[in-house]
Design an enzyme around this catalytic site. Structure first.
Site, short mmCIF file in Angstrom:
data_model
loop_
_atom_site.label_atom_id
_atom_site.label_comp_id
_atom_site.label_asym_id
_atom_site.label_seq_id
_atom_site.Cartn_x
_atom_site.Cartn_y
_atom_site.Cartn_z
N GLU A 204 0.80 -1.23 0.00
CA GLU A 204 0.00 0.00 0.00
C GLU A 204 0.83 1.27 0.00
O GLU A 204 0.30 2.34 -0.25
CB GLU A 204 -1.02 0.00 1.15
CG GLU A 204 -0.43 -0.10 2.54
CD GLU A 204 -0.54 -1.52 3.07
OE1 GLU A 204 -0.24 -2.47 2.30
OE2 GLU A 204 -0.91 -1.68 4.25
N ASN A 205 2.13 1.16 0.26
CA ASN A 205 2.95 2.36 0.14
C ASN A 205 3.26 2.71 -1.31
O ASN A 205 3.96 3.68 -1.57
CB ASN A 205 4.22 2.27 0.99
CG ASN A 205 4.99 1.00 0.81
OD1 ASN A 205 4.41 -0.07 0.64
ND2 ASN A 205 6.30 1.09 0.82
#
Lengths: 222, 205, 222, 205
Positions: free
Chosen positions: B47-48
């Site tokens: 998700e980064n």
């Protein structure tokens, strides 16, 4: 690998599109218009379509040809009237097609919202104008905002410059326009591309549409 | 015999369809990656801001600019792509990930999830992307031991820990059983080293 | 050319940041953290800051050092508690710092909204949880959505890989994270970069942050 | 003598601060670009997804993938960037453009704008990006002839054409005068070939 399938023809790529579908069609004027896919959709025969696109067709090709073939019930766009939009103009004046005019930025943001899981958003565009009539409003920081809802597609037809076999896409210059957001907003995204390259053939930093959003790919006819 | 974490990770990996886009939460779920067949075509999301993340980086591969959501250095597979945080979470929240696998403190029989905060006074809350993953992925799998250290079931009628999401979990993978949860309640799919009847007695849900 | 100015030092780059400012700080863990700018902000002395960042500092460097210097009144972040967040943990437990925990996707989308002129948006994240307590909700398509408002910055401190002299930025790998959205959401965006190249030195198709969003640039100390 | 379109475009160009980010609407406003000094550092935005757009393309420069908002082939200047439609309109709607210059059917003394639709029955409405530009740019300049073919002022107490935006215009550039508009009403800044008194008589606003 992954979910994107590379197909041999535009006809295969558009198979299964159902009557009554909402079809997001990329392109701004002719740039980024997925001509092969639209021509294949005309041959495929789906009717009673709702088309979401910035314009309502130019000349007698692409979207204009789809309209002329009588397949489109409703157009949602920002700018139908152009010097060469006579096909749409005729159908509209004859009462044969429905029109929803949406400010271009709302069109873009509503499509993005559909892809991004945003249920609705407030924006000042159009506040106090006839295009916001009947819409809910709210004053935020002293400014009137209009509540806008997402525009989802059953299908997106887009054109990109290059794909890898995982469905990652890059575009070229201003032909990028609606492709990246429409790809995120449809249940099935179909891309025509000029070239398919092997996995590893695109710079990961420069991929604009990650393959997660792309279901079917066909290389353009030359 | 209850399953080891590695054995359980292999069971989860087995149930991920080839070609899926998958997010593996921090902790135990990370191990699922080790058990995906090389030709599965599964694409991992972090998700980064990355798709097609590779295994953990070692030695010279370590690059401070390339980390996963757990801040561990990782590698890039061919066909990867990078994007910013809003685009990454739009991908999650827009329902584009096929599966995410999360850890949990508790899961309710109707699929409520509690995995972000113990709720104890003095504990500093930290949610990260848990709530976004919980509501966004098409299927949310939870991977956890079924019983806590005191022998209490972590599958519960109603979560007592602070919630992460409501009705969001579809299946719970535990060391002793795989259990579907949802609007219709809990259904045991398979058990490990325990009979379904014994399990029901211990669960009492 | 344009509005971006290339400055000689991080100290010059952070000049004028006022007490009480809301400062958006890029980075996820250490990747993309603008260390030079934070160190300069500590020297600059602005206090009573509200810091918006994904984490609340690691070890004793960067954000953690700013916190330790007592300059931060409030942190808005998604994930304060980490194995090495002892500086924040201590201040928080001592009641010396205010904390607003925001789900990471809401944090990102609220920052984007501030840059994109969205007054507020509805999203299902957090519905029914303690983080949505007191927030307005609305059921859309049968699903409970929470109303979220933009997070604007007075200043954004970000780190990028390369800039051209017009302020166009490219990032590297997962260090991209919050930089592109924070750049759009602050009145003044300050970027530290590893390299400044002449205009024309970046591929226009691969620019991630167009120069319109960037006000001050400084090259990293080696 | 009233100004020609080119002379008026030069006046508008004069008032655009060096280094500004500017969007020039379709039609007359496009001509402003021809009068920006080469060293002005003004960066042109086109809402179909580009910054640092160059002049119209000619001959071999013409590239169907590179057009402006009026669908005219254009060129790319060094330092250009491309982005998709949502990002492009986020740029406009988020208040990042310093100036946009639009044409108009009518502008009210308080800055209301009518430029998208005649409202006549049978006319097909088409708004494009006009409403987004109207509410988004830091300063909205209008460029138009002050009087229509029937000699009626297009600067009006209240617009009778369908509105594009409310209170959004800050200044009106016309062939006979430059006039500030806004909450405090209209203020004549300069006149061309007409005295301010004559102008007030003809305007009656």
């Amino acid at each position: 690998m992954s979910r994107a399938r590379i197909l041999d023809s535009a006809d295969e790529a558009v198979s299964g599109i159902e009557d009554g579908s909402t079809v997001l069609v990329g392109g701004f004027g002719l740039a980024g218009m997925p001509f092969d896919l639209i021509d294949a959709l005309i041959r495929q025969g789906a009717k009673e379509l709702t088309v979401v696109s910035n314009n309502a067709g130019n000349g007698e090709v692409g979207l204009a040809a789809l309209l002329q073939a009588g397949r489109v019930r409703k157009v949602i766009c920002s700018f139908p009237r152009q010097t060469d939009s006579h096909v749409f103009d005729g159908l509209y004046r004859a009462g044969k097609i429905e029109l929803e005019v949406v400010p271009q930025g709302n069109l873009a943001e509503r499509i993005r919202a559909a892809g991004a899981g945003i249920g609705a958003f407030y924006c000042p565009t159009g506040a106090g104008t006839s295009l916001a009539e009947g819409k809910e409003t709210r004053t935020i920081d002293g400014r009137v905002h209009v509540l806008e809802y997402p525009i989802k597609g059953d299908v997106a037809l887009i054109s990109a410059h290059r794909a890898d076999t995982m469905g990652n896409l890059v575009y070229r210059k201003t032909a990028r326009n609606f492709g990246p957001i429409m790809a995120t907003a449809a249940a099935t995204t179909i891309a025509q591309v000029r070239e398919v390259v092997p996995v590893g053939g695109l710079d990961p930093e420069a991929v604009v549409t990650p393959g997660i959003y792309v279901h079917r790919i066909v290389q353009e006819a030359c | 015999m209850p399953l080891s974490t590695d054995e359980l990770a292999a069971i989860v990996a087995r149930d991920i369809p080839p070609g899926s886009y998958v997010n593996l939460g921090i902790g135990q779920p990370t191990k699922v990656a080790d058990h995906l067949p090389r030709d599965s075509g599964v694409v991992l999301h972090t998700e980064n801001g990355m798709l097609n993340m590779g295994p953990a980086a070692t030695g010279d591969q370590i690059d401070p600019d390339l980390i996963n959501a757990g801040k561990v250095p990782v590698t890039e597979l061919p066909g990867a792509s990078y994007f910013h945080h809003a685009d990454s979470f739009a991908m999650m929240r827009g329902g584009h990930l096929d599966v995410c696998v999360l850890g949990a403190f508790q899961v309710s029989v109707t699929g409520d999830l509690a995995n972000w905060h113990t709720g104890k006074p003095g504990d500093i809350p930290a949610v990260g992307g848990a709530m976004d993953l919980a509501i966004g992925a098409k299927q949310v799998f939870v991977m956890m031991t079924l019983f806590d250290k005191q022998g209490r079931s972590k599958l519960v009628p109603t979560c007592t820990y602070p919630l992460t999401g409501i009705g969001c979990v579809s299946r719970v993978y535990t060391d002793v059983a795989v259990i579907d949860v949802g609007p219709g309640g809990a259904t045991v799919r398979e058990t490990f080293g325990i009979t379904a009847d014994e399990l029901r007695d211990r669960l009492a849900v």
